[in-house]
Design an enzyme around this catalytic site. Structure first.
Site, PDB file in Angstrom:
ATOM      1  N   ILE A  71       0.834  -1.207   0.000  1.00  0.00           N
ATOM      2  CA  ILE A  71       0.000   0.000   0.000  1.00  0.00           C
ATOM      3  C   ILE A  71       0.869   1.257   0.000  1.00  0.00           C
ATOM      4  O   ILE A  71       0.360   2.361   0.152  1.00  0.00           O
ATOM      5  CB  ILE A  71      -0.978   0.012   1.189  1.00  0.00           C
ATOM      6  CG1 ILE A  71      -0.237  -0.073   2.529  1.00  0.00           C
ATOM      7  CG2 ILE A  71      -1.971  -1.119   1.053  1.00  0.00           C
ATOM      8  CD1 ILE A  71      -1.145   0.090   3.741  1.00  0.00           C
TER       9      ILE A  71
ATOM     10  N   LYS B  69      15.939   4.362   3.171  1.00  0.00           N
ATOM     11  CA  LYS B  69      15.240   5.400   2.408  1.00  0.00           C
ATOM     12  C   LYS B  69      13.718   5.222   2.500  1.00  0.00           C
ATOM     13  O   LYS B  69      12.991   6.179   2.782  1.00  0.00           O
ATOM     14  CB  LYS B  69      15.696   5.376   0.949  1.00  0.00           C
ATOM     15  CG  LYS B  69      15.130   6.525   0.162  1.00  0.00           C
ATOM     16  CD  LYS B  69      15.995   6.925  -1.019  1.00  0.00           C
ATOM     17  CE  LYS B  69      15.988   5.895  -2.123  1.00  0.00           C
ATOM     18  NZ  LYS B  69      16.717   6.382  -3.301  1.00  0.00           N
TER      19      LYS B  69
ATOM     20  N   GLY C 159       8.682  -3.611  12.423  1.00  0.00           N
ATOM     21  CA  GLY C 159       7.563  -2.946  11.745  1.00  0.00           C
ATOM     22  C   GLY C 159       7.549  -1.468  12.078  1.00  0.00           C
ATOM     23  O   GLY C 159       7.850  -1.070  13.201  1.00  0.00           O
TER      24      GLY C 159
ATOM     25  N   GLU D 126       2.954   1.783  11.564  1.00  0.00           N
ATOM     26  CA  GLU D 126       2.036   2.364  12.556  1.00  0.00           C
ATOM     27  C   GLU D 126       2.758   3.288  13.533  1.00  0.00           C
ATOM     28  O   GLU D 126       2.295   4.389  13.822  1.00  0.00           O
ATOM     29  CB  GLU D 126       1.331   1.267  13.364  1.00  0.00           C
ATOM     30  CG  GLU D 126       1.027  -0.012  12.604  1.00  0.00           C
ATOM     31  CD  GLU D 126      -0.100   0.102  11.609  1.00  0.00           C
ATOM     32  OE1 GLU D 126      -0.967   0.972  11.780  1.00  0.00           O
ATOM     33  OE2 GLU D 126      -0.098  -0.682  10.642  1.00  0.00           O
TER      34      GLU D 126
END
Lengths: 749, 331
Positions: free
Chosen positions: A477, A644, A713, A716
């Site tokens: 996404i 990046k 991760g 979020e």
């Protein structure tokens, strides 16, 4: 910006996005762009009332319009086999039943699809849709969270599940709050927010045979969508194909199969042609979920020297009448600080709206906004620097689970962020810093997001030409999934990233979880690593067992691998390449598929990513306009695969946080139960002029426990806490504590 | 969007003749607002007369030492025109405070003042709106009216006009040149837009069969002391909560002439000659500016969600005048 890069020389390289060229040259194909022969176009007719019955639906005029193929509604829907029978009216608030599209005449929210018009062109479909006349019998609706707060209740799905984490939680003696030396109590409100990715949701539904369905859909959850459609239409799972190779942002709006997907699928069944349905922007506000409006009450008690003695956190959010959306709103409060006495309560109010859903940082964003605002308020009450207060209450282990952290770099994040930001220049008093006519405010907040991991599979195929195709049914996404997977595969196989092709976005590929909850690198990355490792082991095995191999009978422990070549560590001249191994063994290719799953480590450790944001705002003292002037963010997220793209993800999170803090709000007119700000003129996402320089740093964090990749991760945690840091900076600048977001000029004058 | 027929006019006379044969037709120039409204079925014209190619695309000096802005010159070309930048910087600032670069590249000088309100209810055909459907009622009056008017409202409509350019043109005493079946006439800009009264469906005093051919700027451009201050919910690309076009003629610190027009507060750019007169001969200082703000906002009425605009407008006026007097840095 440069310094963030130079600072990170040691962690990882920064491979360009593998699909970057396709995207900027327009060659990346998004869901609505597939060219199928004989494609038809669908436009939704949506309800104008929030609750009631459709008493008449007159489509005669629409059906006579030029180019019209069908008008489909509950009157003539081909039906979804799994929908079953309609519930009787009084029990319509069926918990956990997704909206059954065109199933009956019930209206659950304004903007609900009540018909779909299919025509040979989009323009003709759009025009005919305006001719469909729908009559309703209205019933009184409830859409106002505050007005219905007395109906707040523990979600029924939580009541049924004794293992749910959303049950009432008490640790120690929360009543200690009453005897705390210093105490603050405050209520914080966030409005409904909508994801509003740049690409509106769209799909093409194509029944290739009466029992074979292909969807080109904007979805974050490819296998989930496949399973969902297969169950709904009672098809063998392999008869449903879902494709989502490119996605123009989603932020969580693409996690579910929404009503418009069913509407297009039903339309395609009816007209027996591929049907394209793209939501116009205004329907994005009623079709694909939202961050729930939430009211939170925080109370914190502390000793005079700033040791937390008790925290209570109550959150009340909205859901729909037909489903309960729950999220982790109060969970971070249990673990972010070392506090012996903690109470959390989580409640929902069902309203006549469409079901909210996960939106970037779901739950944590909402809860940490309130918690980190309250901690800031406590710091002022104690006259302690807000960063110092946080350090004094650092949780060295998980205070809820009583487990050690698998790794934690929050203190390092505080230190590095504060240093780069220049936090020491902050003066304690509100309204004490100025630049020219502007009030200057420094604010900060902590950030956290739990590490999650799901089962995932990946396939790695070495081809005769030395290229390796790696595949998994994951999606992208925006974070750069393909790029990260390419790097993981290249690192594991010891070959150049240029030799890797990573395939994603198709349900025919090996199983992968949806791109949700910052789990993709954790889950799919692990599967890619394990698959590539297995492929390498196979090659090593062949190298030492093939009689023609230069390494025949060598001890694998004496071998090394570099650049697709296996060699003797002590004598690199004795070597064999991957492709030579295939050739010698007459193998056209070599393929492995592996699954990677979380294991016992989850019982031994608590796993979470942590970070800190530092923000400077300038506020005009006369007219109350807030400008974020700079942001420094630092996170400990385990291994950073690609600096990046990671940095881009951090910046995107900050921008989302700026929107949450200052501009984004979906306003409903409760008389009609309709959103009045349902377009980009009135729903203000930040524009470039709202976004200052953002410096993103990462702590070089080695975590051997989280997963084989070592990555926690980032998607979020990048946004969690940002709105609190900004609101705290606004208080520091102005002395005004705005506890209902967004902080627009009217609230500061 | 409904099907429509399309006619491209190359001469003003041809456009007027076409309009006479199809009175319900709509003129379209840049189309930045009309096509939006067509997409959401607020406007459903069956015939469009494209006037974009009319020869009204020049900016020229007038005999009275003013400037004539052709109706079809784009907002972007106008804002960046050397004579506008040097002699009417207030207009350039106002134009550039509006919309986005892409929209300004399409939008025209004649079209900009004719854009419709951004009232949520005007756009939502599921709700009542007297401007869209006369007699249906005003949903904003008792609804969510954060962006709505506080001055010159009626019980039938509390919408505001969204243009920034029009606010500056009002302050500058521009004139609108129009041509219609009855010939040419000139409408002073302050009289171009209307208050809603009981006909909120009529935005301006332009007759439906007339075309704007040019907007004339008078000699006086207040190039030395002017400011356009726009307050909004984000830093750029948002309609004004309140905007102020302020222009001063100063002699030392004494005000010889003042112009103040407000945007975002009424159905038309809001100007009050007696407020401006109040400043003449006075010293440029925050106290005098605050007094004039009170005069400008006299009679202002909020409708709940927009009550804040009264105070915000007063503060914006003070800031804009301070900026015009070069007593405050521009943020």
């Amino acid at each position: 910006m440069e310094k963030a890069f130079f600072d990170q020389d040691n962690i990882n390289d920064s491979l360009d996005r593998v699909d970057g060229r396709l995207k900027v040259t327009g060659k990346a194909t998004y869901a609505a762009e597939y060219q199928l022969p004989n494609i038809a176009h669908a436009v939704l007719v949506t309800s104008t009332i929030a609750k009631g019955l459709i008493t008449a639906l007159d489509s005669k005029q629409a059906e006579r319009a030029p180019g019209i193929l069908a008008v489909i509604s509950h009157v003539n829907s081909p039906g979804v086999p799994a929908y079953g029978s309609s519930p009787a009216m009084p029990e319509r608030a069926t918990l956990g039943t997704p909206l059954r599209v065109f199933h009956d005449n019930l209206v659950y929210f304004s903007g609900q699809p009540v018909a779909v018009v299919v025509a040979d062109t989009l323009q003709r479909a759009k025009y005919a849709a305006s001719l469909v006349k729908v009559q309703y019998e209205k019933e009184p609706h409830q859409t106002d969270l505050e007005a219905n707060i007395s109906r707040a209740a523990l979600p029924a799905n939580v009541q049924r599940d004794k293992n749910s984490r959303y049950h009432d939680y008490d640790r120690g003696n929360p009543e200690a709050l009453n005897t705390a030396a210093v105490k603050i109590e405050a209520t914080y409100k966030i409005p409904t927010e909508h994801h509003n990715p740049l690409e509106p949701h769209a799909l093409i539904a194509h029944w290739e045979a009466p029992d074979k369905l292909t969807l080109y859909d904007k979805t974050q959850v490819i296998k989930g969508t496949q399973g969902n459609l297969a169950r709904a239409f009672k098809l063998p799972i392999e008869n449903v194909k879902v494709q989502a190779k490119f996605i123009g942002g989603a932020f969580g709006s693409g996690i579910r199969v929404w009503p418009h997907v069913m509407a297009a699928t039903l339309a395609a069944k009816k007209v027996q042609r591929p049907v394209k349905l793209a939501l116009p922007r205004e329907l994005m506000f009623n079709s694909v979920g939202s961050r729930p409006e939430t009211i939170q009450k925080l109370s914190i008690g502390a000793t005079k020297d700033g040791r937390l003695t008790a925290i209570t956190h109550e959150a009340i959010a909205h859901t729909s009448t037909y489903e309960e959306h729950t999220e982790r709103t109060v969970l971070a409060t249990r673990v972010l600080y070392a506090c012996p006495n903690v109470r959390t309560r989580y409640r929902l109010v069902n309203l006549d709206v469409n079901t909210p859903t996960w939106m970037r940082g779901p739950g944590e964003v909402t809860g940490v906004y309130a918690l980190e605002s309250a901690i800031d308020e406590l710091a002022y009450a104690l006259r302690i620097d807000p960063l110092e207060l946080r350090l004094r209450n650092h949780a060295d282990s998980d205070p809820e689970k009583n487990l050690p952290w698998s790794s934690k770099s929050l203190k390092e994040c505080y230190a590095k962020g504060a240093e780069h930001f220049g936090w020491h220049k902050r003066t304690l008093e509100p309204r004490s810093m100025r630049q020219g006519q502007f009030l200057v405010g420094y604010g900060m907040a902590s950030s956290m997001f739990g590490v999650h991991r799901n089962n995932a599979k990946a396939r790695a195929v070495l081809q005769a030409d030395g290229k390796v195709i790696v595949q998994s049914a994951t999606s992208d996404i925006g974070p750069g999934t393909g790029t990260a997977m390419t790097q993981i595969a290249a690192d594991t196989l010891n070959i150049s990233p240029a030799l890797i092709r990573f395939d994603l976005g198709e349900s025919t590929l090996p199983d992968a979880p949806g791109q949700t909850g910052s789990t993709t690198v954790s889950s799919v990355g692990s599967a890619v690593k394990v698959a590539c490792e297995a492929l390498k082991q196979k090659l090593l095995q062949l190298a030492v067992t093939s009689p023609h191999s230069t390494l025949y009978n060598a001890n694998p422990a004496d071998l090394s691998v570099a650049d697709g070549r296996i060699f003797k560590t002590q004598n690199p001249a004795v070597s064999i390449t991957y492709t030579e191994i295939l050739k010698q063994n007459n193998l056209p290719q070599l393929e492995v598929t592996e699954e990677s799953k979380p294991g016992a480590e989850w019982q031994k450790y608590s796993m979470s990513a942590f970070g800190a944001h530092f923000v400077e705002v300038h506020v005009n003292p006369i007219t109350g306009e807030v400008r974020v002037k700079r942001v420094v963010t630092c996170a400990g997220v385990g291994k950073v695969i690609n600096l990046k793209t990671a940095r881009s993800q951090s910046i995107g999170g900050i921008v989302g946080g700026i929107g949450m803090a200052l501009t984004e709000e979906s306003v409903m007119d409760h008389r009609f139960g309709r959103y009045v700000t349902a377009d980009f003129a009135n729903y203000h996402v930040p524009v470039h002029a709202d976004v200052p320089q953002i410096d993103a740093f990462f702590i070089d964090e080695h975590d051997p426990h989280v997963n084989p990749v070592g990555a926690k991760g980032l998607g979020e945690i990048a946004i969690v806490g940002v709105s609190a840091a900004i609101a705290n900076a606004v208080f520091h600048a102005t002395g005004k504590r705005i506890r209902n977001l967004p902080i627009t000029p009217d609230k500061l004058i | 969007m409904n099907s429509f027929t399309y006619f491209r006019a190359h001469e003003v006379a041809a456009a007027l003749t076409e309009k006479a044969t199809a009175p319900q037709a709509k003129f379209i120039a840049g189309g930045t607002n009309l096509t939006d409204l067509m997409k959401v079925n607020v406007e459903q014209p069956h015939h469009l007369i494209d006037i974009r190619r009319l020869p009204l695309n020049k900016i020229e000096e007038t005999e009275e030492n003013g400037l004539r802005l052709g109706a079809l010159v784009t907002n972007a070309d106008t804002a960046y025109h050397p004579l506008v930048e040097s002699r009417y910087p207030l207009l350039a600032k106002a134009i550039l405070a509006g919309a986005s670069a892409q929209l300004r590249n399409m939008a025209t000088n004649g079209g900009n003042p004719l854009q419709r309100t951004r009232c949520y209810y005007f756009y939502d055909t599921a709700t009542a709106c007297n401007k869209r459907e006369p007699g249906s009622g005003c949903s904003a009056l008792n609804g969510y009216n954060r962006i709505h008017a506080i001055l010159g409202t009626s019980e039938h409509c509390i919408a505001v006009h969204p243009s920034d350019m029009a606010v500056a043109l009002t302050a500058l005493d521009a004139k609108v040149n129009v041509t219609g079946p009855q010939g040419e006439r000139v409408i002073p800009f302050p009289e171009f837009h209307r208050l809603p009264g009981d006909t909120p469906n009529i935005d301006t005093n332009l007759s439906p069969d007339e075309i704007i051919t040019a907007i004339d700027l008078p000699t006086k451009g207040f190039a030395e002391n002017n400011a356009y201050l726009k307050l909004r919910d984000r830093t750029s690309y948002a309609f004004a909560l309140v905007s102020v076009a302020a222009a001063l003629e100063l002699e030392g610190n004494i005000i010889k002439e003042a112009r103040i027009a407000l945007g975002g507060v009424a159905h038309k750019p809001w100007r009050k000659p007696e407020a401006e007169a109040q400043l003449v001969g006075k010293e440029a200082n925050p106290e005098n500016f605050a007094q004039v703000a009170e005069t400008l906002l006299a009679g202002a009425q909020g409708f709940g969600h927009n009550n804040f605009k009264i105070e915000l407008a007063k503060r914006a006026i003070v800031r804009a005048l301070l900026q015009a007097a070069k007593m405050e840095e521009i943020s």
